[in-house]
Design a protein around this motif. Sequence first.
Motif, short mmCIF file in Angstrom:
data_model
loop_
_atom_site.label_atom_id
_atom_site.label_comp_id
_atom_site.label_asym_id
_atom_site.label_seq_id
_atom_site.Cartn_x
_atom_site.Cartn_y
_atom_site.Cartn_z
N ARG A 99 0.50 -1.26 -0.01
CA ARG A 99 -0.62 -0.11 -0.09
C ARG A 99 0.29 1.64 0.11
O ARG A 99 2.40 1.06 0.56
CB ARG A 99 -0.91 0.10 1.46
N CYS A 100 0.08 2.71 -0.39
CA CYS A 100 0.56 3.72 -0.37
C CYS A 100 1.35 3.98 1.03
O CYS A 100 -0.15 4.18 2.16
CB CYS A 100 0.34 4.11 -1.78
N ALA A 101 2.15 5.32 1.61
CA ALA A 101 2.23 5.32 2.25
C ALA A 101 0.95 6.98 2.09
O ALA A 101 1.24 7.63 1.28
CB ALA A 101 3.34 5.91 3.09
N GLY A 102 0.46 8.10 3.24
CA GLY A 102 0.01 8.82 3.20
C GLY A 102 -1.75 9.22 2.91
O GLY A 102 -1.76 10.32 3.18
N LYS A 103 -1.86 7.77 3.72
CA LYS A 103 -3.75 7.31 3.28
C LYS A 103 -4.16 7.25 4.16
O LYS A 103 -5.03 6.95 4.72
CB LYS A 103 -3.79 6.42 2.31
#
Length: 146
Positions: A99-103
């Motif tokens: 998953r991407c960071a920052g969510k």
Amino acid sequence: MAMSLSLARLSLPRAAPPAAVSAGAKAQPAANLAFPAKSFFGAPLAVSTPAAASPLARKPATSRPIAVVAAGKKGYKMKTHKASAKRFRVTGRGKIVRRCAGKQHLLGKKNTKRKKRLSKMVQVNKSDYDNVTGALPYLKVNRKAE
């Protein structure tokens, strides 16, 4: 307060004198034992006889040969890093994705397009594959996948 026990209750029956044994006969165990058939508290005591042998009694070694089996070397089981197992997964083609960071928080100041982009799964960089596969040794990874 001390408890006193009466020695009269613990009187033991006298053992019978040993019977005369002939030269060829084996001695039989005395049927009259030198201890009471009941314990101090009234529970019956277990009496072992040669006819009723314990199920845990060992059989003689002459009945079958003893086979010694050498313990073979087993490989060490690698342990999976559980935190990494929750963060990474493998696609059907063998790529490792994350998953991407920052969510997670402070989403009010991020616009919808940015939040949508951060929601997608992205492929782990090829330079990080060694780190991920070290933490997840049983991951089925295709190294040649694009």
